[in-house]
Design an enzyme around this catalytic site. Structure first.
Site, PDB file in Angstrom:
ATOM      1  N   GLU A   1       4.811  34.566  16.191  1.00  0.00           N
ATOM      2  CA  GLU A   1       5.755  35.689  16.140  1.00  0.00           C
ATOM      3  C   GLU A   1       6.003  36.287  17.522  1.00  0.00           C
ATOM      4  O   GLU A   1       7.130  36.667  17.846  1.00  0.00           O
ATOM      5  CB  GLU A   1       5.281  36.751  15.143  1.00  0.00           C
ATOM      6  CG  GLU A   1       5.124  36.258  13.719  1.00  0.00           C
ATOM      7  CD  GLU A   1       6.322  35.497  13.157  1.00  0.00           C
ATOM      8  OE1 GLU A   1       7.471  35.768  13.567  1.00  0.00           O
ATOM      9  OE2 GLU A   1       6.106  34.619  12.307  1.00  0.00           O
TER      10      GLU A   1
ATOM     11  N   CYS B   1       8.649  27.346  10.290  1.00  0.00           N
ATOM     12  CA  CYS B   1       9.305  28.586  10.695  1.00  0.00           C
ATOM     13  C   CYS B   1      10.439  28.878   9.730  1.00  0.00           C
ATOM     14  O   CYS B   1      11.203  27.966   9.377  1.00  0.00           O
ATOM     15  CB  CYS B   1       9.843  28.437  12.125  1.00  0.00           C
ATOM     16  SG  CYS B   1      10.672  29.906  12.752  1.00  0.00           S
ATOM     17  N   LEU B   2      10.568  30.132   9.326  1.00  0.00           N
ATOM     18  CA  LEU B   2      11.647  30.509   8.426  1.00  0.00           C
ATOM     19  C   LEU B   2      13.015  30.257   9.051  1.00  0.00           C
ATOM     20  O   LEU B   2      13.996  30.091   8.331  1.00  0.00           O
ATOM     21  CB  LEU B   2      11.510  31.976   8.014  1.00  0.00           C
ATOM     22  CG  LEU B   2      10.281  32.297   7.161  1.00  0.00           C
ATOM     23  CD1 LEU B   2      10.196  33.787   6.890  1.00  0.00           C
ATOM     24  CD2 LEU B   2      10.277  31.506   5.879  1.00  0.00           C
TER      25      LEU B   2
ATOM     26  N   GLY C   1       4.922  35.655   8.327  1.00  0.00           N
ATOM     27  CA  GLY C   1       5.264  36.416   9.521  1.00  0.00           C
ATOM     28  C   GLY C   1       6.760  36.366   9.726  1.00  0.00           C
ATOM     29  O   GLY C   1       7.429  35.423   9.271  1.00  0.00           O
TER      30      GLY C   1
ATOM     31  N   HIS D   1       8.569  34.315  19.259  1.00  0.00           N
ATOM     32  CA  HIS D   1       9.941  34.656  18.848  1.00  0.00           C
ATOM     33  C   HIS D   1      10.500  35.798  19.700  1.00  0.00           C
ATOM     34  O   HIS D   1      11.684  35.803  20.038  1.00  0.00           O
ATOM     35  CB  HIS D   1       9.987  35.068  17.378  1.00  0.00           C
ATOM     36  CG  HIS D   1      10.167  33.929  16.437  1.00  0.00           C
ATOM     37  ND1 HIS D   1      11.264  33.091  16.459  1.00  0.00           N
ATOM     38  CD2 HIS D   1       9.388  33.477  15.433  1.00  0.00           C
ATOM     39  CE1 HIS D   1      11.157  32.189  15.512  1.00  0.00           C
ATOM     40  NE2 HIS D   1      10.015  32.394  14.872  1.00  0.00           N
TER      41      HIS D   1
ATOM     42  N   GLN E   1      14.661  37.166  14.240  1.00  0.00           N
ATOM     43  CA  GLN E   1      15.001  36.300  13.111  1.00  0.00           C
ATOM     44  C   GLN E   1      15.937  36.992  12.127  1.00  0.00           C
ATOM     45  O   GLN E   1      16.540  36.338  11.281  1.00  0.00           O
ATOM     46  CB  GLN E   1      13.742  35.818  12.406  1.00  0.00           C
ATOM     47  CG  GLN E   1      12.921  34.867  13.268  1.00  0.00           C
ATOM     48  CD  GLN E   1      11.656  34.454  12.566  1.00  0.00           C
ATOM     49  OE1 GLN E   1      10.654  35.153  12.622  1.00  0.00           O
ATOM     50  NE2 GLN E   1      11.715  33.320  11.876  1.00  0.00           N
TER      51      GLN E   1
END
Length: 184
Positions: free
Chosen positions: A136, A93-94, A46, A139, A51
């Site tokens: 997501e 989380c990326l 996701g 975010h 981001q």
């Protein structure tokens, strides 16, 4: 389509509420394509527009399913209008490479959103897909998964988070890195 750099913990865009999408146009569809491309390059499941530094209410998911094709969709201006049950599971989380913690989330959710063409849809999800949708959506509200941890757990992670905020990312964190797993 382009792979864009993922914003890392400490970037102010990650802590701001994203704006509603007003125009369902080619620029939105291009953003969605870049979100998918970047998510795959970084081996995520996701990715939300903030981001990538874009403060718009858009995210994509591509969640593997046992013995089935992955569930893949873009959500624009998403609303979670139902949350049922509670489950605890590990999240990463990326935007916070190398950090993984158990997070309590609803076990099932109902998502109402638009696709990148402006068509409304509704999806009821449970398990890992529900977790990805909640992660997501957070975010888009400027909430990181570490915000959902106890103060003691956050304090335990402080050195790692401070290092990320200084730009110190784990070695090998770049597109197409093989970290052995997928990250929300």
């Amino acid at each position: 389509m382009a792979v864009r750099p993922v914003r890392i913990y400490g970037d102010p865009v990650l802590k701001r509420r994203a704006a509603e999408v007003q125009a369902f146009d080619d620029s939105l569809r291009s953003l969605v394509a870049d979100l998918y491309e970047t998510m795959r390059a970084y081996r995520g499941v996701g990715l939300a527009a903030p981001q990538l530094g874009v403060a718009q209410r858009v995210f994509v998911v591509e969640v593997p399913q046992p013995e089935a094709e992955p569930v893949r969709f873009a959500a624009v201006n998403p609303v979670l209008d139902r949350r049922d049950g509670k489950e605890t599971a590990e999240e990463g989380c990326l935007s916070m490479p190398g950090i993984y913690e158990d997070v309590v989330r609803a076990g099932a959710v109902r998502l109402r959103a638009f696709d990148e063409h402006g068509q409304p849809f509704e999806r009821v999800a449970e398990g890992y897909l529900a977790r990805a949708i909640q992660h997501e959506t957070d975010h888009l509200d400027g909430v990181l998964f570490t915000d959902r941890l106890s103060p003691l757990r956050r304090q335990f992670l402080r050195r790692q988070l401070d290092a990320l905020a200084r730009g110190e990312v784990p070695e090998g964190y770049h597109p197409e890195a093989d970290d052995g797993g997928k990250t929300i």
